[in-house]
Design a protein around this motif. Structure first.
Motif, PDB file in Angstrom:
ATOM      1  N   ALA A 154      20.264  31.429  20.417  1.00  0.00           N
ATOM      2  CA  ALA A 154      20.148  30.531  21.562  1.00  0.00           C
ATOM      3  C   ALA A 154      21.549  29.971  21.771  1.00  0.00           C
ATOM      4  O   ALA A 154      22.041  29.933  22.876  1.00  0.00           O
ATOM      5  N   VAL A 155      22.490  29.828  20.837  1.00  0.00           N
ATOM      6  CA  VAL A 155      23.864  29.179  21.209  1.00  0.00           C
ATOM      7  C   VAL A 155      24.666  30.416  21.862  1.00  0.00           C
ATOM      8  O   VAL A 155      25.300  29.914  22.625  1.00  0.00           O
ATOM      9  N   SER A 156      24.473  31.535  21.419  1.00  0.00           N
ATOM     10  CA  SER A 156      25.261  32.703  22.065  1.00  0.00           C
ATOM     11  C   SER A 156      24.955  32.848  23.686  1.00  0.00           C
ATOM     12  O   SER A 156      25.617  32.883  24.408  1.00  0.00           O
ATOM     13  N   GLN A 157      23.660  32.593  23.901  1.00  0.00           N
ATOM     14  CA  GLN A 157      23.130  32.582  25.350  1.00  0.00           C
ATOM     15  C   GLN A 157      23.614  31.534  26.116  1.00  0.00           C
ATOM     16  O   GLN A 157      23.830  31.544  27.167  1.00  0.00           O
ATOM     17  N   LEU A 158      23.504  30.338  25.563  1.00  0.00           N
ATOM     18  CA  LEU A 158      24.003  28.971  26.211  1.00  0.00           C
ATOM     19  C   LEU A 158      25.501  29.123  26.458  1.00  0.00           C
ATOM     20  O   LEU A 158      26.011  28.970  27.576  1.00  0.00           O
ATOM     21  N   LEU A 159      26.265  29.770  25.735  1.00  0.00           N
ATOM     22  CA  LEU A 159      27.887  29.955  25.770  1.00  0.00           C
ATOM     23  C   LEU A 159      28.102  30.930  26.865  1.00  0.00           C
ATOM     24  O   LEU A 159      28.968  30.928  28.027  1.00  0.00           O
ATOM     25  N   TYR A 160      27.173  31.930  26.887  1.00  0.00           N
ATOM     26  CA  TYR A 160      27.232  33.000  28.037  1.00  0.00           C
ATOM     27  C   TYR A 160      26.848  32.528  29.150  1.00  0.00           C
ATOM     28  O   TYR A 160      27.686  33.008  30.472  1.00  0.00           O
ATOM     29  N   VAL A 161      25.733  31.944  29.291  1.00  0.00           N
ATOM     30  CA  VAL A 161      24.876  31.674  30.630  1.00  0.00           C
ATOM     31  C   VAL A 161      25.950  30.653  31.266  1.00  0.00           C
ATOM     32  O   VAL A 161      26.104  30.563  32.547  1.00  0.00           O
ATOM     33  N   LEU A 162      26.638  29.493  30.587  1.00  0.00           N
ATOM     34  CA  LEU A 162      27.398  28.601  31.321  1.00  0.00           C
ATOM     35  C   LEU A 162      28.909  29.131  31.417  1.00  0.00           C
ATOM     36  O   LEU A 162      29.506  28.295  31.602  1.00  0.00           O
ATOM     37  N   GLY A 163      29.001  30.206  31.195  1.00  0.00           N
ATOM     38  CA  GLY A 163      30.306  30.968  31.367  1.00  0.00           C
ATOM     39  C   GLY A 163      31.483  30.675  30.375  1.00  0.00           C
ATOM     40  O   GLY A 163      32.747  30.921  30.786  1.00  0.00           O
ATOM     41  N   ALA A 164      31.164  30.091  29.180  1.00  0.00           N
ATOM     42  CA  ALA A 164      32.372  29.870  28.184  1.00  0.00           C
ATOM     43  C   ALA A 164      32.987  31.334  27.652  1.00  0.00           C
ATOM     44  O   ALA A 164      33.919  31.556  27.158  1.00  0.00           O
ATOM     45  N   TYR A 165      32.101  32.331  27.762  1.00  0.00           N
ATOM     46  CA  TYR A 165      32.416  33.650  27.501  1.00  0.00           C
ATOM     47  C   TYR A 165      32.118  34.881  28.542  1.00  0.00           C
ATOM     48  O   TYR A 165      30.971  34.733  29.174  1.00  0.00           O
ATOM     49  N   ASP A 166      32.847  35.515  28.910  1.00  0.00           N
ATOM     50  CA  ASP A 166      32.676  36.656  29.925  1.00  0.00           C
ATOM     51  C   ASP A 166      31.902  37.756  29.151  1.00  0.00           C
ATOM     52  O   ASP A 166      31.107  38.569  30.008  1.00  0.00           O
ATOM     53  N   SER A 167      31.769  38.201  27.906  1.00  0.00           N
ATOM     54  CA  SER A 167      31.151  38.906  27.084  1.00  0.00           C
ATOM     55  C   SER A 167      30.091  38.326  26.449  1.00  0.00           C
ATOM     56  O   SER A 167      30.305  37.472  25.455  1.00  0.00           O
ATOM     57  N   LEU A 185      34.743  28.235  17.210  1.00  0.00           N
ATOM     58  CA  LEU A 185      34.561  29.143  18.264  1.00  0.00           C
ATOM     59  C   LEU A 185      35.844  29.404  18.864  1.00  0.00           C
ATOM     60  O   LEU A 185      36.642  28.285  19.155  1.00  0.00           O
ATOM     61  N   THR A 186      36.015  30.303  19.659  1.00  0.00           N
ATOM     62  CA  THR A 186      37.469  30.528  20.364  1.00  0.00           C
ATOM     63  C   THR A 186      37.299  30.309  21.486  1.00  0.00           C
ATOM     64  O   THR A 186      38.466  30.076  22.216  1.00  0.00           O
ATOM     65  N   ALA A 187      36.268  29.844  22.215  1.00  0.00           N
ATOM     66  CA  ALA A 187      36.220  29.363  23.679  1.00  0.00           C
ATOM     67  C   ALA A 187      36.652  28.049  23.722  1.00  0.00           C
ATOM     68  O   ALA A 187      36.765  27.192  22.607  1.00  0.00           O
ATOM     69  N   ASP A 188      37.272  27.631  24.892  1.00  0.00           N
ATOM     70  CA  ASP A 188      37.547  26.335  24.936  1.00  0.00           C
ATOM     71  C   ASP A 188      36.658  25.664  25.882  1.00  0.00           C
ATOM     72  O   ASP A 188      35.722  25.967  26.482  1.00  0.00           O
ATOM     73  N   GLY A 189      36.691  24.205  25.871  1.00  0.00           N
ATOM     74  CA  GLY A 189      35.889  23.260  26.852  1.00  0.00           C
ATOM     75  C   GLY A 189      34.953  22.509  26.046  1.00  0.00           C
ATOM     76  O   GLY A 189      34.758  22.574  24.681  1.00  0.00           O
ATOM     77  N   GLY A 190      34.388  21.577  26.733  1.00  0.00           N
ATOM     78  CA  GLY A 190      33.649  20.394  26.095  1.00  0.00           C
ATOM     79  C   GLY A 190      32.436  21.177  25.353  1.00  0.00           C
ATOM     80  O   GLY A 190      31.979  20.624  24.259  1.00  0.00           O
ATOM     81  N   LEU A 191      31.604  22.148  26.146  1.00  0.00           N
ATOM     82  CA  LEU A 191      30.322  22.816  25.403  1.00  0.00           C
ATOM     83  C   LEU A 191      30.696  23.287  24.077  1.00  0.00           C
ATOM     84  O   LEU A 191      30.289  23.261  23.031  1.00  0.00           O
ATOM     85  N   ALA A 192      31.736  24.387  24.081  1.00  0.00           N
ATOM     86  CA  ALA A 192      32.319  24.869  22.828  1.00  0.00           C
ATOM     87  C   ALA A 192      32.607  23.967  21.730  1.00  0.00           C
ATOM     88  O   ALA A 192      32.274  23.920  20.285  1.00  0.00           O
ATOM     89  N   ARG A 193      33.262  22.708  22.182  1.00  0.00           N
ATOM     90  CA  ARG A 193      33.246  21.943  21.013  1.00  0.00           C
ATOM     91  C   ARG A 193      32.174  21.006  20.454  1.00  0.00           C
ATOM     92  O   ARG A 193      32.070  20.739  19.421  1.00  0.00           O
ATOM     93  N   VAL A 194      31.240  20.869  21.229  1.00  0.00           N
ATOM     94  CA  VAL A 194      29.954  20.205  20.861  1.00  0.00           C
ATOM     95  C   VAL A 194      29.288  21.130  20.061  1.00  0.00           C
ATOM     96  O   VAL A 194      28.751  20.794  19.181  1.00  0.00           O
ATOM     97  N   LEU A 195      29.126  22.405  20.643  1.00  0.00           N
ATOM     98  CA  LEU A 195      28.481  23.345  19.730  1.00  0.00           C
ATOM     99  C   LEU A 195      29.418  23.694  18.225  1.00  0.00           C
ATOM    100  O   LEU A 195      28.503  24.105  17.359  1.00  0.00           O
ATOM    101  N   ASP A 196      30.456  23.583  18.383  1.00  0.00           N
ATOM    102  CA  ASP A 196      31.220  23.530  17.143  1.00  0.00           C
ATOM    103  C   ASP A 196      30.840  22.596  16.050  1.00  0.00           C
ATOM    104  O   ASP A 196      30.604  23.022  15.106  1.00  0.00           O
ATOM    105  N   VAL A 197      30.670  21.423  16.391  1.00  0.00           N
ATOM    106  CA  VAL A 197      30.169  20.329  15.635  1.00  0.00           C
ATOM    107  C   VAL A 197      28.987  20.582  15.332  1.00  0.00           C
ATOM    108  O   VAL A 197      28.754  20.603  13.893  1.00  0.00           O
TER     109      VAL A 197
END
Length: 229
Positions: A154-167, A185-197
């Motif tokens: 689920a988390v990987s799909q959210l990151l991919y669908v919302l454009g945090a990762y290209d792959s 996570l290596t991605a930047d942005g608010g979504l990545a930080r929230v998911l990090d926590v």
């Protein structure tokens, strides 16, 4: 006083009244395993929809997704109609209506609603997959492992669908690493930080549960050996 019998798999917990009438409870209970399996299949279908590029595959997965959604709606309707205490049923299950309504957002033309539909589909599949794991697996370790897989997907799909990762492969790798080890996570942005926590908290809960389960196992084993001696 005789000990209280353990609840049957899929049945109500001790002291918890059944939602359905006795003559219909058996059918509802028999539906638990098949619906649990379909819930896990639904997680994979939603994942496939996020990754599919060929037109025929996109169409096939969309049809399968809608068929599964119709089955989930039918099951929910059956449980609602056969509930003996409907007020209690709706108090416990009203939130499921939100996830059942999410697919209709796909018919919206607004880009924001379309994105909300994709995110909602991922979250809905994750929630249903977690519940399905509970229906299929009675052991704590097995259930926790299945839920962890669902969380990673689920988390990987959210990151991919919302454009945090290209792959998606990179998103899956980072999500799995963060879930298991708490690595950021290596991605930047608010979504990545929230998911990090969220994933850091989840990983701590997973290891605490595993430690408690193994501690209880060895404690019971030691007690049994002393009793046998």
């Amino acid at each position: 006083m005789s000990p209280r019998p353990a609840p049957e798999p899929g049945g109500p917990h001790p002291g918890e009244p059944a939602d359905t009438a006795p003559e219909k409870e058996g059918l509802a209970r028999r539906l638990d395993k098949p619906m649990g399996a379909l819930g896990l299949v639904f997680v994979l279908v939603v994942l496939g929809q996020s990754l599919a590029r060929e037109a025929w595959l996109v169409t096939t997965l969309s049809v399968v997704g809608w068929v599964l959604w119709a089955v989930f709606v039918a099951e929910f309707g059956y449980r609602a109609v056969t509930a003996t205490d409907r007020r209690r049923f709706w108090t416990r299950n009203w939130w499921q209506l939100v996830f059942l309504a999410v697919p209709f957002l796909r018919f919206a033309r607004a880009l924001t609603l379309l994105r909300a539909a994709r995110v909602g589909g991922v979250v809905s599949a994750a929630v249903r997959g977690s519940r399905s794991a509970g229906r299929l697996l009675s052991g704590r370790i097995g259930w926790l492992g299945a839920v962890t897989v669902v969380v990673v997907l689920a988390v990987s799909q959210l990151l991919y669908v919302l454009g945090a990762y290209d792959s998606y492969a990179t998103a899956l790798y980072d999500a799995a690493l963060a879930t298991v080890s708490g690595e950021p996570l290596t991605a930047d942005g608010g979504l990545a930080r929230v998911l990090d926590v969220a994933l850091a908290v989840y990983s701590v809960a997973v290891f605490a549960t595993l430690a408690g389960a193994f501690g209880a196992y060895y404690l019971d084993r030691g007690t049994g050996e002393r009793t046998a001696a």
